[in-house]
Design a protein around this motif. Sequence first.
Motif, PDB file in Angstrom:
ATOM      1  N   ARG A  40       3.496  58.465  73.616  1.00 26.32           N
ATOM      2  CA  ARG A  40       2.840  57.316  74.642  1.00 26.32           C
ATOM      3  C   ARG A  40       2.297  56.664  74.019  1.00 26.32           C
ATOM      4  N   ASN A  41       1.356  56.680  72.677  1.00 26.61           N
ATOM      5  CA  ASN A  41       0.703  55.662  71.833  1.00 26.61           C
ATOM      6  C   ASN A  41       2.040  55.093  71.098  1.00 26.61           C
ATOM      7  N   TYR A  42       3.588  55.740  70.526  1.00 27.49           N
ATOM      8  CA  TYR A  42       4.677  54.829  70.474  1.00 27.49           C
ATOM      9  C   TYR A  42       4.941  54.134  71.171  1.00 27.49           C
ATOM     10  N   VAL A  43       5.497  54.697  72.451  1.00 25.71           N
ATOM     11  CA  VAL A  43       5.751  53.417  73.374  1.00 25.71           C
ATOM     12  C   VAL A  43       4.804  52.155  73.403  1.00 25.71           C
ATOM     13  N   TRP A  44       3.314  52.805  72.974  1.00 23.70           N
ATOM     14  CA  TRP A  44       2.540  51.802  73.864  1.00 23.70           C
ATOM     15  C   TRP A  44       2.244  50.497  72.925  1.00 23.70           C
ATOM     16  N   GLY A  51       4.126  47.599  65.634  1.00 21.38           N
ATOM     17  CA  GLY A  51       4.500  49.188  64.751  1.00 21.38           C
ATOM     18  C   GLY A  51       4.314  50.423  65.102  1.00 21.38           C
ATOM     19  N   PRO A  52       4.957  51.662  64.994  1.00 18.77           N
ATOM     20  CA  PRO A  52       3.852  52.336  65.307  1.00 18.77           C
ATOM     21  C   PRO A  52       2.800  52.626  64.077  1.00 18.77           C
ATOM     22  N   ARG A  53       1.640  53.077  64.557  1.00 14.04           N
ATOM     23  CA  ARG A  53       0.337  53.270  63.957  1.00 14.04           C
ATOM     24  C   ARG A  53      -0.519  54.304  63.628  1.00 14.04           C
ATOM     25  N   GLU A  54       0.744  55.720  64.391  1.00 10.99           N
ATOM     26  CA  GLU A  54       0.509  57.315  64.036  1.00 10.99           C
ATOM     27  C   GLU A  54      -1.386  57.447  64.903  1.00 10.99           C
ATOM     28  N   THR A  55      -1.442  56.147  65.687  1.00  9.71           N
ATOM     29  CA  THR A  55      -2.798  57.008  66.399  1.00  9.71           C
ATOM     30  C   THR A  55      -3.125  58.030  67.689  1.00  9.71           C
ATOM     31  N   LYS A 172      -8.617  51.644  76.079  1.00 12.66           N
ATOM     32  CA  LYS A 172      -8.259  50.660  76.557  1.00 12.66           C
ATOM     33  C   LYS A 172      -8.927  49.770  74.996  1.00 12.66           C
ATOM     34  N   ALA A 173      -9.822  49.762  74.021  1.00 14.11           N
ATOM     35  CA  ALA A 173      -9.883  49.894  73.103  1.00 14.11           C
ATOM     36  C   ALA A 173      -8.574  49.827  72.074  1.00 14.11           C
ATOM     37  N   LYS A 174      -7.957  50.909  72.607  1.00 17.84           N
ATOM     38  CA  LYS A 174      -6.740  50.875  70.717  1.00 17.84           C
ATOM     39  C   LYS A 174      -5.581  50.108  71.977  1.00 17.84           C
ATOM     40  N   TRP A 175      -5.448  50.031  72.499  1.00 17.76           N
ATOM     41  CA  TRP A 175      -4.087  49.541  73.875  1.00 17.76           C
ATOM     42  C   TRP A 175      -5.165  48.736  75.109  1.00 17.76           C
ATOM     43  N   ILE A 180      -6.277  51.489  83.709  1.00 16.61           N
ATOM     44  CA  ILE A 180      -6.794  52.864  83.619  1.00 16.61           C
ATOM     45  C   ILE A 180      -7.504  52.648  85.022  1.00 16.61           C
ATOM     46  N   ILE A 181      -6.465  53.342  86.391  1.00 10.49           N
ATOM     47  CA  ILE A 181      -7.037  53.886  87.497  1.00 10.49           C
ATOM     48  C   ILE A 181      -7.620  55.165  87.860  1.00 10.49           C
TER      49      ILE A 181
END
Length: 183
Positions: A40-44, A51-55, A172-175, A180-181
Amino acid sequence: MEMENRLIAYLFEYDALMNDLLIVQELNLPQCFIAAGYIRNYVWDRLHGWGPRETHDDIDVVFYDADEPFEERDRRLTQTLIAATGNRKWSVKNQARMHIRNNAEPYRSTADAMSRWPETVTAIGARRTGDGRIELCAPHGLEDLFGMVVRRSPFFTDKDDYLERVRKKGWKAKWPRIDIIED
């Protein structure tokens, strides 16, 4: 099918994840996927133009084996992956026993277990097949992933727990472009 192909193409472009999928494939576990935040995080990140951030906090490996639902096995498998990669983020869980922790009826498969995870956008997994393809497990589809929508799974009934989880994750802070529903 278009979103599946798009996700598969994204995954093939991420060398670290492809390597991890290969290592997990070698464990030869039934119904086994790398799932949740790693994907999920990689796609977001990609959809935000990064680029990939390893979050991700961990690398969730989920499988289903009702014949050996022992937690000790999961610990051994986790340690095997840590030793193979040097990465301490691995977390292996046999979904055949996770219903106990979640106070639910027994799950019938990995996909059934994932369908009951808190958010639809987290219930996404990938694995490599013997012929080098990528197979996906997304019981709620991929629309929320590519639409950058966080919503509660229809099978996750605890709305307050869902809202607290989403708040703690700070997505939300990261992306900033995700929606968000709350219900």
